[in-house]
Design a protein around this motif. Structure first.
Motif, mmCIF file in Angstrom:
data_model
loop_
_atom_site.group_PDB
_atom_site.id
_atom_site.type_symbol
_atom_site.label_atom_id
_atom_site.label_comp_id
_atom_site.label_asym_id
_atom_site.label_seq_id
_atom_site.Cartn_x
_atom_site.Cartn_y
_atom_site.Cartn_z
ATOM 1 N N LYS A 175 0.846 -1.211 0.000
ATOM 2 C CA LYS A 175 0.000 0.000 0.000
ATOM 3 C C LYS A 175 0.872 1.249 0.000
ATOM 4 O O LYS A 175 0.654 2.171 -0.766
ATOM 5 C CB LYS A 175 -0.843 0.034 1.285
ATOM 6 C CG LYS A 175 -2.165 -0.651 1.181
ATOM 7 C CD LYS A 175 -2.980 -0.212 2.378
ATOM 8 C CE LYS A 175 -4.119 -1.109 2.640
ATOM 9 N NZ LYS A 175 -4.812 -0.826 3.878
ATOM 10 N N ARG A 176 1.875 1.256 0.885
ATOM 11 C CA ARG A 176 2.755 2.415 1.047
ATOM 12 C C ARG A 176 3.505 2.718 -0.266
ATOM 13 O O ARG A 176 3.541 3.854 -0.714
ATOM 14 C CB ARG A 176 3.758 2.086 2.167
ATOM 15 C CG ARG A 176 4.523 3.265 2.725
ATOM 16 C CD ARG A 176 5.028 2.933 4.127
ATOM 17 N NE ARG A 176 6.003 1.845 4.126
ATOM 18 C CZ ARG A 176 7.329 2.020 4.080
ATOM 19 N NH1 ARG A 176 7.826 3.230 4.042
ATOM 20 N NH2 ARG A 176 8.161 0.987 4.092
ATOM 21 N N HIS A 178 2.725 1.702 -3.364
ATOM 22 C CA HIS A 178 1.829 2.055 -4.469
ATOM 23 C C HIS A 178 1.329 3.495 -4.315
ATOM 24 O O HIS A 178 1.245 4.237 -5.296
ATOM 25 C CB HIS A 178 0.670 1.062 -4.559
ATOM 26 C CG HIS A 178 1.073 -0.233 -5.192
ATOM 27 N ND1 HIS A 178 0.328 -0.871 -6.157
ATOM 28 C CD2 HIS A 178 2.182 -0.996 -5.010
ATOM 29 C CE1 HIS A 178 0.963 -1.973 -6.539
ATOM 30 N NE2 HIS A 178 2.085 -2.074 -5.848
ATOM 31 N N LEU A 179 1.019 3.886 -3.069
ATOM 32 C CA LEU A 179 0.571 5.267 -2.851
ATOM 33 C C LEU A 179 1.681 6.259 -3.184
ATOM 34 O O LEU A 179 1.423 7.303 -3.785
ATOM 35 C CB LEU A 179 0.102 5.463 -1.401
ATOM 36 C CG LEU A 179 -1.307 4.937 -1.122
ATOM 37 C CD1 LEU A 179 -1.634 5.027 0.368
ATOM 38 C CD2 LEU A 179 -2.352 5.719 -1.932
ATOM 39 N N ILE A 182 1.827 6.493 -6.964
ATOM 40 C CA ILE A 182 0.668 7.233 -7.495
ATOM 41 C C ILE A 182 0.851 8.735 -7.242
ATOM 42 O O ILE A 182 0.707 9.554 -8.155
ATOM 43 C CB ILE A 182 -0.653 6.698 -6.883
ATOM 44 C CG1 ILE A 182 -0.925 5.270 -7.406
ATOM 45 C CG2 ILE A 182 -1.843 7.624 -7.205
ATOM 46 C CD1 ILE A 182 -2.005 4.489 -6.680
ATOM 47 N N GLU A 183 1.228 9.086 -6.018
ATOM 48 C CA GLU A 183 1.426 10.507 -5.660
ATOM 49 C C GLU A 183 2.521 11.156 -6.515
ATOM 50 O O GLU A 183 2.350 12.253 -7.027
ATOM 51 C CB GLU A 183 1.900 10.592 -4.206
ATOM 52 C CG GLU A 183 0.788 10.935 -3.231
ATOM 53 C CD GLU A 183 1.345 10.851 -1.816
ATOM 54 O OE1 GLU A 183 0.661 10.249 -0.998
ATOM 55 O OE2 GLU A 183 2.469 11.363 -1.564
ATOM 56 N N THR A 192 -3.007 9.760 -13.196
ATOM 57 C CA THR A 192 -3.022 8.753 -12.124
ATOM 58 C C THR A 192 -2.693 7.401 -12.743
ATOM 59 O O THR A 192 -3.440 6.901 -13.580
ATOM 60 C CB THR A 192 -4.410 8.709 -11.448
ATOM 61 O OG1 THR A 192 -4.706 10.033 -10.993
ATOM 62 C CG2 THR A 192 -4.439 7.745 -10.280
ATOM 63 N N TYR A 197 1.626 -4.899 -8.762
ATOM 64 C CA TYR A 197 2.624 -5.409 -7.804
ATOM 65 C C TYR A 197 3.286 -6.635 -8.419
ATOM 66 O O TYR A 197 2.612 -7.490 -9.021
ATOM 67 C CB TYR A 197 1.972 -5.796 -6.458
ATOM 68 C CG TYR A 197 2.970 -6.570 -5.611
ATOM 69 C CD1 TYR A 197 4.002 -5.904 -4.953
ATOM 70 C CD2 TYR A 197 2.935 -7.970 -5.557
ATOM 71 C CE1 TYR A 197 4.971 -6.596 -4.247
ATOM 72 C CE2 TYR A 197 3.901 -8.679 -4.842
ATOM 73 C CZ TYR A 197 4.916 -7.984 -4.194
ATOM 74 O OH TYR A 197 5.885 -8.669 -3.508
ATOM 75 N N LEU A 212 -6.595 -4.929 -2.906
ATOM 76 C CA LEU A 212 -6.257 -3.556 -2.514
ATOM 77 C C LEU A 212 -6.619 -2.567 -3.630
ATOM 78 O O LEU A 212 -6.304 -2.811 -4.791
ATOM 79 C CB LEU A 212 -4.741 -3.433 -2.238
ATOM 80 C CG LEU A 212 -4.164 -4.274 -1.104
ATOM 81 C CD1 LEU A 212 -2.643 -4.153 -1.086
ATOM 82 C CD2 LEU A 212 -4.749 -3.817 0.231
ATOM 83 N N ASP A 213 -7.231 -1.440 -3.234
ATOM 84 C CA ASP A 213 -7.591 -0.410 -4.220
ATOM 85 C C ASP A 213 -6.382 0.146 -4.948
ATOM 86 O O ASP A 213 -6.461 0.523 -6.112
ATOM 87 C CB ASP A 213 -8.276 0.773 -3.516
ATOM 88 C CG ASP A 213 -9.730 0.461 -3.247
ATOM 89 O OD1 ASP A 213 -10.245 -0.509 -3.845
ATOM 90 O OD2 ASP A 213 -10.335 1.181 -2.425
ATOM 91 N N GLU A 214 -5.259 0.221 -4.233
ATOM 92 C CA GLU A 214 -4.043 0.824 -4.808
ATOM 93 C C GLU A 214 -3.367 -0.113 -5.813
ATOM 94 O O GLU A 214 -2.413 0.280 -6.485
ATOM 95 C CB GLU A 214 -3.008 1.135 -3.707
ATOM 96 C CG GLU A 214 -3.470 2.107 -2.643
ATOM 97 C CD GLU A 214 -4.296 1.449 -1.533
ATOM 98 O OE1 GLU A 214 -4.532 0.210 -1.597
ATOM 99 O OE2 GLU A 214 -4.729 2.175 -0.627
ATOM 100 N N LYS A 243 -9.370 0.059 -12.505
ATOM 101 C CA LYS A 243 -9.749 1.482 -12.538
ATOM 102 C C LYS A 243 -9.692 2.020 -13.946
ATOM 103 O O LYS A 243 -8.944 1.549 -14.741
ATOM 104 C CB LYS A 243 -8.807 2.263 -11.639
ATOM 105 C CG LYS A 243 -9.127 1.951 -10.191
ATOM 106 C CD LYS A 243 -8.574 3.013 -9.268
ATOM 107 C CE LYS A 243 -9.033 2.735 -7.847
ATOM 108 N NZ LYS A 243 -8.179 3.369 -6.862
#
Ligand code: PEP
Length: 243
Positions: A175-176, A178-179, A182-183, A192, A197, A212-214, A243
Protein backbone atom coordinates in the motif's frame (compact mmCIF):
# COMPACT_ATOMS: atom_id res chain seq x y z
CA UNK A 1 -12.85 -5.87 -16.88
CA UNK A 2 -10.80 -7.13 -13.93
CA UNK A 3 -7.33 -6.25 -12.74
CA UNK A 4 -4.41 -6.51 -15.18
CA UNK A 5 -2.51 -9.80 -14.84
CA UNK A 6 0.82 -9.91 -16.70
CA UNK A 7 3.13 -12.87 -17.26
CA UNK A 8 6.86 -12.26 -17.49
CA UNK A 9 8.31 -15.49 -18.82
CA UNK A 10 11.87 -14.07 -18.68
CA UNK A 11 14.36 -16.33 -20.54
CA UNK A 12 12.12 -19.40 -20.41
CA UNK A 13 10.32 -21.56 -22.99
CA UNK A 14 11.22 -22.76 -26.46
CA UNK A 15 8.64 -22.26 -29.24
CA UNK A 16 7.46 -25.85 -28.69
CA UNK A 17 7.03 -25.25 -24.96
CA UNK A 18 5.25 -21.94 -25.57
CA UNK A 19 2.81 -23.70 -27.93
CA UNK A 20 2.09 -26.40 -25.34
CA UNK A 21 1.43 -23.68 -22.73
CA UNK A 22 -0.91 -21.81 -25.10
CA UNK A 23 -2.91 -24.96 -25.92
CA UNK A 24 -3.53 -25.60 -22.23
CA UNK A 25 -4.14 -21.91 -21.52
CA UNK A 26 -6.72 -21.59 -24.34
CA UNK A 27 -8.56 -24.64 -23.07
CA UNK A 28 -8.69 -23.44 -19.45
CA UNK A 29 -9.20 -19.67 -19.70
CA UNK A 30 -12.83 -18.54 -19.23
CA UNK A 31 -13.98 -16.36 -22.18
CA UNK A 32 -14.96 -13.45 -19.96
CA UNK A 33 -11.31 -12.93 -18.82
CA UNK A 34 -9.82 -10.17 -20.95
CA UNK A 35 -7.35 -8.11 -18.96
CA UNK A 36 -4.10 -10.07 -19.21
CA UNK A 37 -0.87 -10.10 -21.15
CA UNK A 38 1.90 -12.64 -21.77
CA UNK A 39 5.41 -11.13 -22.12
CA UNK A 40 7.33 -13.86 -23.89
CA UNK A 41 10.96 -14.09 -25.05
CA UNK A 42 11.37 -12.55 -28.53
CA UNK A 43 11.70 -15.97 -30.18
CA UNK A 44 8.26 -17.04 -28.92
CA UNK A 45 6.26 -13.81 -29.35
CA UNK A 46 4.83 -14.64 -32.76
CA UNK A 47 3.96 -18.23 -31.78
CA UNK A 48 2.14 -16.96 -28.68
CA UNK A 49 0.34 -14.26 -30.69
CA UNK A 50 -0.69 -16.77 -33.36
CA UNK A 51 -1.85 -19.39 -30.89
CA UNK A 52 -3.86 -17.31 -28.42
CA UNK A 53 -7.62 -17.53 -28.69
CA UNK A 54 -8.58 -15.28 -25.76
CA UNK A 55 -8.92 -11.49 -25.80
CA UNK A 56 -5.71 -10.64 -23.92
CA UNK A 57 -2.43 -9.31 -25.23
CA UNK A 58 1.16 -10.30 -25.99
CA UNK A 59 4.20 -8.34 -24.88
CA UNK A 60 8.00 -8.28 -25.06
CA UNK A 61 10.41 -7.92 -22.14
CA UNK A 62 12.67 -5.26 -23.63
CA UNK A 63 13.13 -3.07 -26.72
CA UNK A 64 15.93 -0.95 -28.15
CA UNK A 65 15.09 2.73 -28.72
CA UNK A 66 15.77 2.83 -32.48
CA UNK A 67 13.65 1.63 -35.41
CA UNK A 68 16.49 -0.18 -37.24
CA UNK A 69 20.21 -0.10 -37.93
CA UNK A 70 23.56 -1.31 -36.65
CA UNK A 71 22.51 -2.44 -33.18
CA UNK A 72 23.61 -6.08 -33.09
CA UNK A 73 21.44 -8.32 -30.96
CA UNK A 74 18.73 -5.73 -30.34
CA UNK A 75 15.03 -5.65 -31.27
CA UNK A 76 13.05 -2.51 -32.11
CA UNK A 77 9.48 -1.66 -31.06
CA UNK A 78 8.52 -1.87 -34.75
CA UNK A 79 9.77 -5.49 -34.84
CA UNK A 80 7.93 -6.31 -31.62
CA UNK A 81 4.70 -4.85 -33.02
CA UNK A 82 5.23 -6.79 -36.25
CA UNK A 83 5.44 -10.04 -34.24
CA UNK A 84 2.12 -9.31 -32.51
CA UNK A 85 3.23 -7.58 -29.30
CA UNK A 86 1.34 -4.55 -28.01
CA UNK A 87 3.13 -4.19 -24.66
CA UNK A 88 6.78 -3.93 -23.60
CA UNK A 89 8.25 -4.37 -20.13
CA UNK A 90 10.89 -1.67 -19.62
CA UNK A 91 13.17 -1.22 -16.61
CA UNK A 92 12.87 -4.68 -15.07
CA UNK A 93 15.39 -4.92 -12.21
CA UNK A 94 17.13 -7.79 -14.00
CA UNK A 95 17.89 -5.43 -16.89
CA UNK A 96 18.83 -2.56 -14.59
CA UNK A 97 21.17 -4.73 -12.52
CA UNK A 98 22.45 -7.41 -14.93
CA UNK A 99 22.65 -5.25 -18.08
CA UNK A 100 23.48 -1.96 -16.37
CA UNK A 101 20.55 -0.04 -17.87
CA UNK A 102 20.39 3.47 -16.42
CA UNK A 103 17.36 5.63 -15.60
CA UNK A 104 18.18 7.93 -18.55
CA UNK A 105 18.47 5.06 -21.04
CA UNK A 106 15.22 3.55 -19.74
CA UNK A 107 13.42 6.88 -20.17
CA UNK A 108 14.63 6.93 -23.80
CA UNK A 109 13.22 3.43 -24.27
CA UNK A 110 9.86 4.40 -22.75
CA UNK A 111 9.58 7.48 -24.99
CA UNK A 112 10.50 5.60 -28.15
CA UNK A 113 8.27 2.61 -27.37
CA UNK A 114 5.28 4.92 -26.84
CA UNK A 115 6.02 6.95 -29.97
CA UNK A 116 6.19 3.67 -31.90
CA UNK A 117 2.77 2.55 -30.66
CA UNK A 118 3.65 0.08 -27.91
CA UNK A 119 2.21 0.33 -24.39
CA UNK A 120 4.70 0.09 -21.55
CA UNK A 121 4.98 -1.68 -18.21
CA UNK A 122 7.67 0.34 -16.42
CA UNK A 123 9.25 -1.41 -13.41
CA UNK A 124 10.60 0.20 -10.25
CA UNK A 125 11.56 -1.24 -6.88
CA UNK A 126 14.09 -1.11 -4.09
CA UNK A 127 16.92 -3.44 -3.04
CA UNK A 128 16.65 -4.99 0.42
CA UNK A 129 19.20 -2.56 1.87
CA UNK A 130 17.19 0.35 0.42
CA UNK A 131 13.91 -0.73 1.98
CA UNK A 132 14.17 1.81 4.82
CA UNK A 133 14.24 4.62 2.24
CA UNK A 134 11.67 3.11 -0.10
CA UNK A 135 9.92 6.35 -1.09
CA UNK A 136 13.17 8.13 -1.96
CA UNK A 137 14.32 5.23 -4.16
CA UNK A 138 10.99 5.00 -5.99
CA UNK A 139 10.88 8.77 -6.54
CA UNK A 140 14.41 8.74 -7.96
CA UNK A 141 13.55 5.91 -10.40
CA UNK A 142 10.35 7.65 -11.51
CA UNK A 143 12.06 11.02 -12.02
CA UNK A 144 13.35 9.79 -15.39
CA UNK A 145 9.75 9.73 -16.66
CA UNK A 146 9.27 13.47 -16.09
CA UNK A 147 7.87 15.19 -19.16
CA UNK A 148 6.67 11.95 -20.84
CA UNK A 149 2.96 11.49 -21.60
CA UNK A 150 2.23 8.42 -19.49
CA UNK A 151 -1.26 7.62 -20.78
CA UNK A 152 -0.01 4.34 -22.31
CA UNK A 153 2.11 3.37 -19.30
CA UNK A 154 1.47 1.07 -16.36
CA UNK A 155 3.96 1.13 -13.47
CA UNK A 156 5.01 -2.12 -11.77
CA UNK A 157 6.25 -1.97 -8.19
CA UNK A 158 8.68 -4.87 -7.80
CA UNK A 159 10.77 -4.91 -4.62
CA UNK A 160 13.96 -6.62 -5.82
CA UNK A 161 14.21 -8.75 -2.68
CA UNK A 162 10.78 -10.24 -3.49
CA UNK A 163 11.51 -11.26 -7.09
CA UNK A 164 11.88 -15.01 -7.46
CA UNK A 165 12.64 -15.42 -3.75
CA UNK A 166 9.29 -16.62 -2.39
CA UNK A 167 9.26 -13.51 -0.14
CA UNK A 168 6.27 -11.26 -0.72
CA UNK A 169 6.09 -7.64 0.46
CA UNK A 170 3.63 -7.09 3.30
CA UNK A 171 0.22 -5.64 2.53
CA UNK A 172 1.26 -2.48 4.41
CA UNK A 173 4.44 -2.13 2.33
CA UNK A 174 2.55 -2.70 -0.92
CA UNK A 175 0.00 0.00 0.00
CA UNK A 176 2.75 2.41 1.05
CA UNK A 177 4.81 1.87 -2.11
CA UNK A 178 1.83 2.06 -4.47
CA UNK A 179 0.57 5.27 -2.85
CA UNK A 180 4.04 6.79 -3.12
CA UNK A 181 4.18 5.88 -6.84
CA UNK A 182 0.67 7.23 -7.49
CA UNK A 183 1.43 10.51 -5.66
CA UNK A 184 4.77 10.98 -7.45
CA UNK A 185 3.35 10.38 -10.93
CA UNK A 186 0.29 12.56 -10.27
CA UNK A 187 2.55 15.44 -9.22
CA UNK A 188 5.19 14.88 -11.88
CA UNK A 189 3.14 13.82 -14.93
CA UNK A 190 -0.41 14.92 -14.11
CA UNK A 191 -1.97 11.46 -14.57
CA UNK A 192 -3.02 8.75 -12.12
CA UNK A 193 -1.16 5.57 -13.02
CA UNK A 194 -2.29 1.97 -12.78
CA UNK A 195 0.27 0.28 -10.50
CA UNK A 196 0.92 -3.47 -10.59
CA UNK A 197 2.62 -5.41 -7.80
CA UNK A 198 5.31 -7.96 -8.68
CA UNK A 199 7.38 -10.25 -6.46
CA UNK A 200 6.65 -13.93 -5.80
CA UNK A 201 2.94 -13.62 -6.64
CA UNK A 202 1.07 -16.91 -6.90
CA UNK A 203 -2.58 -17.95 -6.69
CA UNK A 204 -2.32 -18.53 -2.94
CA UNK A 205 -1.32 -14.92 -2.16
CA UNK A 206 -2.77 -12.95 -5.12
CA UNK A 207 -6.26 -12.54 -3.66
CA UNK A 208 -5.34 -10.25 -0.78
CA UNK A 209 -2.92 -8.28 -2.95
CA UNK A 210 -5.38 -7.68 -5.78
CA UNK A 211 -8.15 -6.78 -3.32
CA UNK A 212 -6.26 -3.56 -2.51
CA UNK A 213 -7.59 -0.41 -4.22
CA UNK A 214 -4.04 0.82 -4.81
CA UNK A 215 -3.16 -2.36 -6.76
CA UNK A 216 -4.19 -2.37 -10.43
CA UNK A 217 -2.97 -5.91 -11.06
CA UNK A 218 0.10 -8.11 -10.83
CA UNK A 219 3.30 -8.82 -12.77
CA UNK A 220 4.15 -12.49 -12.39
CA UNK A 221 7.40 -14.30 -13.14
CA UNK A 222 7.79 -17.88 -11.93
CA UNK A 223 4.10 -18.66 -11.39
CA UNK A 224 3.21 -17.51 -14.92
CA UNK A 225 5.19 -20.36 -16.49
CA UNK A 226 2.45 -22.80 -15.55
CA UNK A 227 -0.76 -22.37 -17.61
CA UNK A 228 -3.06 -23.66 -14.88
CA UNK A 229 -1.58 -21.30 -12.29
CA UNK A 230 -1.62 -18.32 -14.67
CA UNK A 231 -5.30 -18.93 -15.48
CA UNK A 232 -6.04 -19.03 -11.72
CA UNK A 233 -4.31 -15.66 -11.30
CA UNK A 234 -6.31 -14.13 -14.16
CA UNK A 235 -9.51 -15.48 -12.61
CA UNK A 236 -8.56 -13.89 -9.26
CA UNK A 237 -7.89 -10.55 -11.01
CA UNK A 238 -11.28 -10.86 -12.71
CA UNK A 239 -13.05 -10.73 -9.35
CA UNK A 240 -11.99 -7.12 -8.83
CA UNK A 241 -12.80 -3.98 -10.77
CA UNK A 242 -9.91 -2.32 -12.58
CA UNK A 243 -9.75 1.48 -12.54
C1 PEP B 1 9.28 -10.68 -12.19
O1 PEP B 1 10.27 -11.15 -12.70
O2 PEP B 1 8.79 -9.65 -12.68
C2 PEP B 1 8.71 -11.34 -11.02
C3 PEP B 1 7.86 -10.68 -10.31
O3 PEP B 1 9.14 -12.61 -10.75
P1 PEP B 1 8.54 -13.64 -9.66
O4 PEP B 1 7.03 -13.59 -9.79
O5 PEP B 1 9.11 -14.95 -10.02
O6 PEP B 1 8.98 -13.14 -8.32
Amino acid sequence: MGKFVVANWKMNKTIKEARAFIDEFNAKLPKKCKNWCICAPFTCVFAVFEGLKGAGAVGVQNIYPQEKGAFTGEVSPQMALDAGATWAIIGHSERRNLMGETDEFLAKKVKFALESGLKVIFCVGEKLEEHCRLKTVLKAELKALKGIDLSGVVIAYEPIWAIGTGRVASIEDIKRAHLAIIETIEKQNGVTPVVLYGGSVKSSNAGEIMALDEVGGVLVGGASLNADEFVKLIEIGGKYESK
